[in-house]
Design a protein around this motif. Sequence first.
Motif, short mmCIF file in Angstrom:
data_model
loop_
_atom_site.label_atom_id
_atom_site.label_comp_id
_atom_site.label_asym_id
_atom_site.label_seq_id
_atom_site.Cartn_x
_atom_site.Cartn_y
_atom_site.Cartn_z
N SER A 10 -12.65 17.81 9.83
CA SER A 10 -13.39 17.88 8.70
C SER A 10 -14.91 17.33 9.25
N ALA A 11 -15.08 16.48 10.31
CA ALA A 11 -16.40 16.05 10.53
C ALA A 11 -17.13 16.78 11.62
N LEU A 12 -16.47 17.91 12.02
CA LEU A 12 -17.17 18.51 13.02
C LEU A 12 -18.04 19.47 12.50
N THR A 13 -19.15 19.36 12.75
CA THR A 13 -20.46 20.31 12.46
C THR A 13 -21.32 20.42 13.70
N THR A 14 -22.19 21.47 13.61
CA THR A 14 -22.79 21.77 14.66
C THR A 14 -23.90 20.91 14.81
N ASN A 15 -24.42 20.25 13.73
CA ASN A 15 -25.29 19.27 13.79
C ASN A 15 -24.69 17.92 14.50
N ARG A 16 -23.76 17.64 13.93
CA ARG A 16 -23.07 16.36 14.88
C ARG A 16 -23.08 16.41 16.30
N ALA A 55 -24.31 15.29 21.79
CA ALA A 55 -24.55 16.08 23.03
C ALA A 55 -26.03 15.55 23.69
N GLY A 56 -26.78 15.05 22.46
CA GLY A 56 -28.21 14.66 22.73
C GLY A 56 -29.09 15.90 22.93
N VAL A 57 -28.74 17.01 22.25
CA VAL A 57 -29.58 18.28 22.28
C VAL A 57 -30.25 18.67 20.91
N SER A 58 -31.16 19.37 20.82
CA SER A 58 -31.62 19.88 19.41
C SER A 58 -30.58 20.97 19.08
N ILE A 59 -30.49 20.95 17.53
CA ILE A 59 -29.71 22.10 17.20
C ILE A 59 -30.27 23.35 17.39
N GLY A 60 -31.47 23.55 17.76
CA GLY A 60 -31.95 24.70 18.21
C GLY A 60 -31.25 25.10 19.56
N THR A 61 -31.26 24.11 20.38
CA THR A 61 -30.62 24.50 21.95
C THR A 61 -29.49 24.81 21.67
#
Length: 155
Positions: free
Chosen positions: A14-20, A25-31
Amino acid sequence: MEAATRILEERGESALTTNRIAERAGVSIGTLYQYFPDKQAILVEIGRRENERMVVLAAELMAAGVSAPRARIRAYVGALADRRATRRAVLKAMLESQPPDVLWPAGTEAVEAFVMSRAVIGAVRSAVLEGSPYLREPAFEEALVTLVGALQATR
């Protein structure tokens, strides 16, 4: 992939989101979105990589003298065994997006081979999705090998 795995293991599905994932991972959400359209695609990629690892492991076991059915079963049952939350999430994602051609690829196979492979895959999937303790027991592998042997004997 590692960021998603760590989130799953530490905080649950339930905690897994693309933002997290991007943050971890230390990357932007756009990347992140340049490579994966959503978290489902990330989970499927983890599964694809694990499938590749299973093929290699099964080949190594067979080269060491383990029978082909037992080698495939051992590799399949052992997939992501040390990462139970990840295995469950990946399996669910793969069930939703791909056909069950992990152990014995579909194609020009006999009906018996189809039934045998789907029986093994179904038992392992059920054990994973139900969180069964049998996955860690050698008796589970043995029962699956016995099933394959019984189905092969009917040919």
